[in-house]
Design a protein around this motif. Structure first.
Motif, PDB file in Angstrom:
ATOM      1  N   GLY A  23      -5.805  -1.492  -3.404  1.00 40.85           N
ATOM      2  CA  GLY A  23      -4.567  -0.723  -3.604  1.00 40.85           C
ATOM      3  C   GLY A  23      -3.367  -1.206  -2.804  1.00 40.85           C
ATOM      4  N   ILE A  24      -3.509  -2.364  -2.151  1.00 45.96           N
ATOM      5  CA  ILE A  24      -2.406  -2.873  -1.322  1.00 45.96           C
ATOM      6  C   ILE A  24      -1.160  -3.132  -2.169  1.00 45.96           C
ATOM      7  N   GLY A  25      -1.372  -3.889  -3.258  1.00 45.80           N
ATOM      8  CA  GLY A  25      -0.246  -4.250  -4.127  1.00 45.80           C
ATOM      9  C   GLY A  25       0.433  -3.004  -4.653  1.00 45.80           C
ATOM     10  N   GLN A  26      -0.371  -2.040  -5.067  1.00 48.06           N
ATOM     11  CA  GLN A  26       0.208  -0.815  -5.624  1.00 48.06           C
ATOM     12  C   GLN A  26       1.024  -0.069  -4.562  1.00 48.06           C
ATOM     13  N   ASN A  27       0.442   0.089  -3.351  1.00 52.55           N
ATOM     14  CA  ASN A  27       1.159   0.789  -2.270  1.00 52.55           C
ATOM     15  C   ASN A  27       2.510   0.163  -2.024  1.00 52.55           C
ATOM     16  N   ILE A  28       2.503  -1.162  -1.975  1.00 52.73           N
ATOM     17  CA  ILE A  28       3.731  -1.857  -1.589  1.00 52.73           C
ATOM     18  C   ILE A  28       4.739  -1.878  -2.734  1.00 52.73           C
ATOM     19  N   PHE A  29       4.292  -2.327  -3.894  1.00 55.32           N
ATOM     20  CA  PHE A  29       5.285  -2.578  -4.951  1.00 55.32           C
ATOM     21  C   PHE A  29       5.726  -1.314  -5.677  1.00 55.32           C
ATOM     22  N   GLU A  30       4.871  -0.272  -5.670  1.00 51.08           N
ATOM     23  CA  GLU A  30       5.305   0.974  -6.289  1.00 51.08           C
ATOM     24  C   GLU A  30       6.475   1.568  -5.496  1.00 51.08           C
ATOM     25  N   ALA A  31       6.411   1.393  -4.172  1.00 49.40           N
ATOM     26  CA  ALA A  31       7.468   1.969  -3.323  1.00 49.40           C
ATOM     27  C   ALA A  31       8.823   1.349  -3.605  1.00 49.40           C
ATOM     28  N   ILE A  32       8.816   0.137  -4.125  1.00 53.73           N
ATOM     29  CA  ILE A  32      10.106  -0.549  -4.326  1.00 53.73           C
ATOM     30  C   ILE A  32      10.220  -1.053  -5.774  1.00 53.73           C
ATOM     31  N   ASN A  33       9.752  -0.206  -6.712  1.00 59.36           N
ATOM     32  CA  ASN A  33       9.675  -0.684  -8.097  1.00 59.36           C
ATOM     33  C   ASN A  33      11.032  -0.871  -8.771  1.00 59.36           C
ATOM     34  N   ASP A  34      12.105  -0.410  -8.100  1.00 60.90           N
ATOM     35  CA  ASP A  34      13.427  -0.622  -8.689  1.00 60.90           C
ATOM     36  C   ASP A  34      14.100  -1.879  -8.129  1.00 60.90           C
ATOM     37  N   ILE A  35      13.347  -2.671  -7.387  1.00 68.50           N
ATOM     38  CA  ILE A  35      13.928  -3.869  -6.749  1.00 68.50           C
ATOM     39  C   ILE A  35      13.432  -5.130  -7.446  1.00 68.50           C
ATOM     40  N   ASN A  36      14.336  -6.088  -7.595  1.00 66.28           N
ATOM     41  CA  ASN A  36      13.956  -7.367  -8.205  1.00 66.28           C
ATOM     42  C   ASN A  36      13.273  -8.246  -7.144  1.00 66.28           C
ATOM     43  N   ILE A  37      12.007  -8.559  -7.394  1.00 70.45           N
ATOM     44  CA  ILE A  37      11.260  -9.372  -6.426  1.00 70.45           C
ATOM     45  C   ILE A  37      11.153 -10.797  -6.952  1.00 70.45           C
ATOM     46  N   ARG A  38      11.506 -11.771  -6.101  1.00 72.05           N
ATOM     47  CA  ARG A  38      11.639 -13.136  -6.573  1.00 72.05           C
ATOM     48  C   ARG A  38      10.365 -13.975  -6.465  1.00 72.05           C
ATOM     49  N   MET A  39       9.549 -13.683  -5.486  1.00 70.10           N
ATOM     50  CA  MET A  39       8.374 -14.532  -5.282  1.00 70.10           C
ATOM     51  C   MET A  39       7.405 -13.743  -4.417  1.00 70.10           C
ATOM     52  N   ILE A  40       6.131 -13.810  -4.738  1.00 69.39           N
ATOM     53  CA  ILE A  40       5.150 -13.061  -3.940  1.00 69.39           C
ATOM     54  C   ILE A  40       4.099 -14.032  -3.419  1.00 69.39           C
ATOM     55  N   CYS A  41       3.764 -13.945  -2.145  1.00 65.83           N
ATOM     56  CA  CYS A  41       2.663 -14.741  -1.597  1.00 65.83           C
ATOM     57  C   CYS A  41       1.632 -13.797  -1.010  1.00 65.83           C
ATOM     58  N   HIS A  42       0.449 -13.851  -1.552  1.00 68.65           N
ATOM     59  CA  HIS A  42      -0.618 -12.983  -1.073  1.00 68.65           C
ATOM     60  C   HIS A  42      -1.924 -13.726  -1.262  1.00 68.65           C
ATOM     61  N   GLY A  43      -2.759 -13.687  -0.253  1.00 68.03           N
ATOM     62  CA  GLY A  43      -4.064 -14.304  -0.431  1.00 68.03           C
ATOM     63  C   GLY A  43      -4.347 -15.406   0.569  1.00 68.03           C
ATOM     64  N   ALA A  44      -3.308 -16.127   0.962  1.00 70.87           N
ATOM     65  CA  ALA A  44      -3.556 -17.235   1.893  1.00 70.87           C
ATOM     66  C   ALA A  44      -3.946 -16.696   3.267  1.00 70.87           C
ATOM     67  N   SER A  45      -3.377 -15.565   3.651  1.00 72.02           N
ATOM     68  CA  SER A  45      -3.704 -14.988   4.954  1.00 72.02           C
ATOM     69  C   SER A  45      -4.090 -13.529   4.779  1.00 72.02           C
ATOM     70  N   ALA A  46      -5.140 -13.113   5.496  1.00 72.72           N
ATOM     71  CA  ALA A  46      -5.553 -11.702   5.437  1.00 72.72           C
ATOM     72  C   ALA A  46      -4.590 -10.848   6.246  1.00 72.72           C
ATOM     73  N   ASN A  47      -3.698 -11.503   6.983  1.00 75.58           N
ATOM     74  CA  ASN A  47      -2.787 -10.772   7.859  1.00 75.58           C
ATOM     75  C   ASN A  47      -1.408 -10.523   7.273  1.00 75.58           C
ATOM     76  N   ASN A  48      -1.129 -11.095   6.093  1.00 73.33           N
ATOM     77  CA  ASN A  48       0.192 -10.766   5.565  1.00 73.33           C
ATOM     78  C   ASN A  48       0.321 -10.896   4.057  1.00 73.33           C
ATOM     79  N   LEU A  49       1.262 -10.125   3.551  1.00 75.64           N
ATOM     80  CA  LEU A  49       1.662 -10.222   2.149  1.00 75.64           C
ATOM     81  C   LEU A  49       3.180 -10.299   2.196  1.00 75.64           C
ATOM     82  N   CYS A  50       3.758 -11.323   1.568  1.00 70.70           N
ATOM     83  CA  CYS A  50       5.214 -11.414   1.687  1.00 70.70           C
ATOM     84  C   CYS A  50       5.867 -11.729   0.347  1.00 70.70           C
ATOM     85  N   PHE A  51       7.138 -11.389   0.269  1.00 73.48           N
ATOM     86  CA  PHE A  51       7.871 -11.612  -0.984  1.00 73.48           C
ATOM     87  C   PHE A  51       9.355 -11.734  -0.690  1.00 73.48           C
ATOM     88  N   LEU A  52      10.064 -12.336  -1.643  1.00 73.36           N
ATOM     89  CA  LEU A  52      11.513 -12.528  -1.483  1.00 73.36           C
ATOM     90  C   LEU A  52      12.295 -11.462  -2.238  1.00 73.36           C
TER      91      LEU A  52
END
Ligand code: ADP
Ligand code: ASP
Ligand code: MG
Length: 467
Positions: free
Chosen positions: A417-446
């Motif tokens: 549910g990580i993706g849902q928690n994060i992206f639902e909160a900001i579903n009105d925002i245009n997100i340019r790039m998502i990086c998730h998976g390379a590190s268990a310590n972070n999820l980042c996006f532009l």
């Protein structure tokens, strides 16, 4: 106070007195009152024997302007006068003989600075820029040693360039760790036996004796390197906030101080833009398992954050970091489909121009890459020349004005549910790039720079509401 906060950390072997390296940032040495508060922190804990200072607040920004090409002689003069005023405003608090001798020294440094500024207007060079940038720390460290003496602490100025030997990559010099260790053992450690040594963060010296710098905010890193080289027991970073917060407290007043955080999480925060620590600060600390304390020199009694190898709690969401001034480059080529070697060619061009790629995502025929623009730089990192060379291989689009938001925590790749928690909160925002998976310590996006503060605030409300 400091001694209480650090009392649980690993003790040094009995024969050696315990050593804490204490670093004080720009606001901590901004004026006389601030310097005096820091001096009392040092006096209250005799383990503080190596002191690393930044330039007084605002001075490095003036010096950056001074080092730029499009500056008139009048503006140069105004800047140097402003720097003089900041420093004299501190020295006026000493007795008249000490004030006079410090002012003579500062005038001498500022005369040298004037010469560098004039040379810079005739022929701009990165080498001369670094020479210019170093004067802030050179002034503040001399003054601070005197502030210590004024409260009967045996403070002594030490020029860090004697030990902080680097290569000649001006603006982002790389420190020679072996030389640092041997010079520290020879020149610095003996002085620490009965003196409190005050030295400069941020600056170094290359093999030819030219001044170098370690990058903006580099004093934290200098202090960490010196702690490692001297086999210190603790590193204390004294700044203007009472520790590391769940996000930058300047973005939302909902941000809360974190009592304890692991090296890995804190390093991730620093890398992803939490300005509280220079990105490289924790590398030496992790190498040698040196606990790091972060606290406010204005309110030392409030405690701060302990950064260490193992911590009791490992929450899914620890913090949100924000890094501004990101550039997104998208390269697109149908030739990439089922072909090999395309990416190697793209990266070859980037390596040729010494451009360091931060994040990468790929699709069948395109690759998106992000680049961090060093703050204060006036030129776009991706120049027309770079674009032209890349265009020989593929279609290229370059977008500036973006910010990277990073959610930092533990087990982010395993939790549901990580993706849902994060992206639902900001579903009105245009997100340019998502990086998730390379590190268990972070999820980042532009996101667009204009949306960045809103996104952090909104996410913070959602992810940290129940903590
Ligand atoms: P110094 O001059 O002492 O090195 P900096 O300005 O470099 O201080 O770093 C301290 C600043 O970092 C704080 O004032 C705060 O605005 C900012 N900051 C960014 N992210 C965080 C965070 N997660 N926790 C605390 N401070 C943060
Ligand atoms: N004075 C330098 C800067 O402002 C280094 C530092 O403060 O850490 O970037
Ligand atoms: Mg800093």
């Amino acid at each position: 106070m400091n001694s209480v906060q650090l009392s649980s950390t690993t003790a040094a072997p009995k024969s050696l007195p315990s050593l804490t390296v204490a670093k004080f940032g720009g606001t901590s040495v901004a004026d006389f009152e601030a310097m005096l508060r820091c001096a009392h922190i040092i006096k209250n804990d005799t383990r503080n024997r190596l002191i690393v200072v930044s330039a007084s607040a605002g001075v490095t920004n003036y010096l950056v302007r001074l080092s730029q090409e499009n500056i008139s002689v009048n503006e140069q003069k105004d800047i140097i006068d402003n720097i003089r005023a900041i420093q004299f405003n501190i020295t006026q608090h000493f007795s008249s003989d000490i004030e006079a001798s410090l002012n003579t020294e500062i005038n001498r440094l500022l005369d040298e600075l004037t010469q560098h500024a004039l040379t810079q207007s005739l022929q701009h060079s990165a080498k001369n820029s670094d020479a210019i940038l170093a004067y802030g720390e050179q002034c503040s460290s001399r003054i601070f040693a005197q502030v210590l003496q004024s409260i009967d602490v045996a403070g002594e100025y030490f020029n860090v360039q004697q030990v902080m030997k680097t290569n000649s990559t001006y603006g982002k010099a790389i420190v020679d760790l072996n030389l640092l260790k041997s010079h520290c053992a020879q020149l610095l450690a003996p002085k620490l036996v009965n003196k409190v040594i005050v030295t400069q963060g941020f600056i170094g010296q290359d093999g030819e004796g030219n001044t170098t710098t370690l990058g903006r905010g580099g004093s934290d890193y200098s202090a960490a390197l010196l702690t490692e080289a001297l086999q210190g027991d603790n590193l204390s970073i004294w700044t203007d906030v009472v520790g590391i917060f769940t996000t930058d407290p300047r973005i939302t007043d909902q941000a809360r101080a974190i009592k304890e955080i692991s090296f890995g999480e804190a390093a991730e925060m620093a890398t992803f833009g939490a300005k509280i620590l220079h990105p490289a600060t924790l590398i030496p600390a992790m190498r040698c398992n040196i606990p790091v304390f972060v606290g406010s020199s204005k309110e030392p009694e409030k405690g701060g954050t302990q950064i260490k190898k193992k911590v009791d709690s490992t929450p899914t969401y620890r913090s949100i970091a924000l890094r501004r001034e990101q550039t997104l480059v998208t390269v697109k080529s149908p030739a990439m489909l089922h072909a090999s070697g395309f990416l190697a060619k793209v990266f070859g061009v980037l390596a040729k121009y010494e451009l360091s790629v931060d994040l990468v995502t790929t699709s069948e025929i395109s690759v998106a890459l992000t680049f961090d623009n060093p703050s204060g730089s006036t030129q776009s990192l991706i120049t027309n020349t770079v674009v032209a060379e890349l265009e020989q291989l593929c279609e290229v689009s370059v977008e500036n004005g973006l910010s990277l938001v990073a959610v930092i925590g533990n087990g982010l790749t395993g939790a549901k549910g990580i993706g849902q928690n994060i992206f639902e909160a900001i579903n009105d925002i245009n997100i340019r790039m998502i990086c998730h998976g390379a590190s268990a310590n972070n999820l980042c996006f532009l996101v667009a720079e204009n949306d960045a503060n809103f996104v952090v605030e909104k996410l913070h409300k959602t992810l940290f509401a129940k903590i």
